[in-house]
Every structure is written in structure tokens, then in C-alpha cells.
Design a protein around this motif. Sequence first.
Motif: not given
Lengths: 318, 287
Positions: A121-122, A126-127, A132-133, A204-207
Motif C-alpha cells: 500500500g505504501i 509512493i509510486l 506498479v501502482d 493504506t494507499r488512500a491514507a
Amino acid sequence: MNSLILRMIAGRIVVTLMTLLIVAIVIFCATTLLPGDVVQILLGQSATPEAVAGLRQAMHLDQPAALRFLLWLKNLATGDLGVSYVNGIPVAELIGNRLANSLKLAGVTAALSVPVALTLGITAAILRGTLVDRLVAVVTIAVISVPEFMVATLAVIVFAVTLGWLPALSMTGDVTTLAGLIKAFAMPVITLSFVISAQMIRMTRAAVIETLSAPYVEMALLKGASRRRMVLHHALPNALGPIVNAVALSLSYLLGGVIIVETIFNYPGIAKLMLDAVATRDLPLIQGCAMIFCFAYLLLITIADIVTIVSNPRLRHA
Amino acid sequence: MSVSLSSTRPVRRWRLGYRISPVGAVAFLVILAWAVVAVTAPLIAPHPVGEIVDFDFFQPMSAAYPMGTDYLGRDVLSRILFGARYTVGISLASVALACLTGVTLGMAAAVIGGAFEAALSRFLDALISIPSKIMALVLVAAIGSSMPVLILTLAVIYTPGSYRFARALAVNVNAMDYVTVARVRGERLGYLIRAEILPGIVGPVLADLGLRFVFIVLLLSSMSFLGLGVQPPNADWGALVKENIGGLSLAAPAVIFPSLAIASLTISVNLLIDNLPQKIRDRSADA
């Protein structure tokens, strides 16, 4: 920790307790909707009227529903979940072992998927916008959009049929050796991990992305910090609250997933027990299992909310 | 759980003035195709749904049986085409019922306010904290799983979410001047929610209906997979997976294709809603 935060947490816990009470009422009402007379069903067609009346009295069925509910609630609070209609064994005894099995499954799944999901998620955050994302986004959307049993069947086809690494069914072999234990746990854990990781990665990504849009992160960027440093040193500590929130919420998806996974892999947990109880219409057992599931769910979302309250920097110095 | 892939896709302006992305268009076509299949299943299925066409069970894909045969040697393609009727039909009926009840109550709560709104919100929020599968298990155990009961059960489970969503939107519209004017004019509750509130929230509500449809398809499939949903001899896609689960260790197409059918429907609805024109989707993400 100041008094405002404590008061908000106390308020949240009161809401949870009220919700739990309403949930208990709903479950009690739903399970007493059963058309037909439970006693008649239990004793069969040939029961004498005296036997029926006797059992009805013994089960307190001759009393009004409200009174029976209070009695049930009182017993519930003292840990007495009643006696199974089918085999006369106390429900608490039936549930005990099975609950431990399910918790083991949930624990292993959480221990495996939380670190993986947080990392992914992190990284995706970042990317953001890269291949990848995008890939992570497509895979997680796919997993979320399909039923859990499809994830399970695909896992079996990949790991058991095509690759031949694992047995297709769980709990068939021995669980005394380490290898046997791993084999028994592997398929259920893999399936559950996919299901909850997908949720966790997205949240997690959204946060992290939301934190990245804060002014102080822009400041770090302007001061010349690398993107990596910006995320890990500036954004992540502040995103911790939302991330823990996301983890707790994602773990609540375990509750739904576990029902399917325990059935498909024949795992002797509490969800399988409840399903068997539904098949035999064993109402006290269904009530007991349902209350445990609802309690676990409420516990997780309450923890998620409390973490949000505690991690809100605006409240810290209020 | 609105799903976002990318907002930088090439978009085309259509005559309606809406921007429609190619992904959304493809998703819409898939959904349309399944709807057509559900209606015309008896006409297009190559074999009757219960007919045993071959004595060999779990056959692989072949020209005669494009998706193989199932555990009794029945044509899987025909069974999937007929299964669409149950999966799509039941889900559609449930989602319509759930949203009709939820949205009406939500708008009424926003307009009436006070104790009515507080009590209803507290009660329905408590219902949300019962995991959907647990609720479904309890209800099926209590009242069985005939088709009407199944539709009602699914509707009951997804009404609270719909209520919460609609109420949150309706509260904002309710604060508008034109609603106040209508109220001062002495309009009744029915008129207020139908003519004043509803037009202001109908777009997001429809997007929410789509998402809820996905949840219902997933729950219905799971229930059928557990043997508690659609009962034999009828079979929706979840039940098709269940009855052919024995072919799993052979990787039989009879297990795989019904799953793919579910996935194609749910993923398409998600993608369609995600690619809806912003005008319609506005505010549909935050609930």
C-alpha cells in the motif's frame, strides 16, 4: 491524553455497547421468528401434549418474548450461551475449541498479510501513477469485486492443481509435524490473506496519499527532500492513525471471509460450526455464534474509531 | 467502495454532453449482454437446463460443449445462461427493494428530523454492524431460503446502508432555500421528498444502487455457494460453483466458468460506476 480525548473515547464505547444491545435484540427476534413450534419440532409428531407442555415450561417458552429476551441477555452476560437443541451439549462448550481454531487461523492470516499489505500500500502510494501502482490497483479491484469462494477456488487451482505444492483440502493430514501443520494452514491462510490484503492495500494507499497532499509535505518537497524521504519521514508518521484504522477495518473482512474459507477447506472453526447449526436449525448455537461474530466485528470497528480519535492531532492540544 | 483506476483516460464527448470513457462503455455492454441473456435464456441456450447431454462428467471444453459438462454431464454453458436469470433477477429485485425502502426512509428522516430521525438512524446503524453474511445465515436459519424469502433477506440486509447514504445526501438538500419555501407553502411530506428532495439526490443514489447491486450479487453467490441460497433444481451462478466443486481438483471448466460469469458482472458494474460522468457520480464516493 487529555480529558477531551478520554471523553470522546468513553462516548464511543457507550455507543458500541448500545449497538451491541440493539444487535442482541435483532438476533433474538430473528431467531424466534421461526414459524412452527420449536418444542413440537424437537419432540417430533408423536409427543404427548404433557411432554410438550413440560418441555415448553422448562425452556421458558410459556413466558412472554420480552421476558425470555431478558433471561437470555442475563445468561449471555454471565457466559451461559444455553444448550444445543440437537445434542444437548452446552453451547459454550461446543464453541470453545472451534473459536480457538478460528482465532488461530485469523492470527496467522493477520501476521502474514498486515506487513505485506502495508508495504504494498505504501509502495503504491509512493509510486502513485506508475505502472506498479496501476497493477496493484487492478489486482486489488479484481479481488474485491469477486466472491471469496472464487479466490479460494483459484488458489486451489494454482497452488494445488497446477503447481502441486499443497493439498487441495485442509485438515486431512496430520498436524503434529511442522510440515503437516504448514500444509493444513496454507490454503485457508493464502485465501484469507488475498481477501483482506486487497482491502488493506487500497485503504493504506488512500491514507498515505491523503497525507501526501498536506501542506507540510509540500514544504518538505520544496526544501529538497527526496520523494522517498518525504514519504517515510514526513508523511508516514502522520498517516499512522489512518493506517491503523485501515488495518482494523480490513481485519473485519476476515469475519465474512472465514465463513467461506472454513467451509471450502473443511476447517473446524466457529464459522463451520455456525453453518452446521444453520443446517440443523440449532437456534441456541446460531445465536451464540452470531453474537460472537457481531461482538468481534464491533470490537474491530470500535478500535478503528478510537485510533482515529487518539491520532487526531487537532484533539491532542485542545 | 467506489473503485478508481485512472482519471486520465482519453474521453469522448457524446451528444448528451456527458463524457463517456471506453472502459465504461465496455463495462456497460457486458452488463447489457448479461441482462439480455437473463431475459432470453430459453431461446439461446443450446440445451435444456436439466438435460444430461453426455455420460461423461466434468468434460473439458469442446466444440459441442464450449464450457464442458458438469458433475452430472449437463451442458455448463446452458446452465450458466439460465443461471443468469437467478443471479441477475434476484439481485435486481433485492437491490430495487432495498434502495426503495432505504432511500424513502432516508429522505423522510431528513425532512422530518428530530426524534424520528435519531431513533431510525441509531437502529439502522446497529443493523449495519451485523456482518452481512452472519445476518443472512441467521435469517435463512429462521425463515428458510425460498426465492421470495431470499429476495427479502437480501433487501433487509442492504437497506440500512442505502438509508444512511440517502439520508446524508438528503440532509444537505433539505437545507436548501427552495425546500424551506416548499415547506412554508405547506406541502406535505410525500410531496417534499418526491418533488423537492429526490431530484437533487437521484444521480448519486443511482450510482449507490449499482454498488449495492454488486454487494448483493456477491452475497447471493456466497449464500448459494454455502447451499443456503437458490435451491436445486434451480441454480444461480453461486450454486453452479457449489454443485461442481468436486471438479476443483481436476480444474474442471464447470467450476471456473460460473465464477468467471460472476466476476465479469461484478467487475463490469464497478468499472461502469467508476467511469460514470462526474455529473452523475458526484458525491457518490464518500459513504
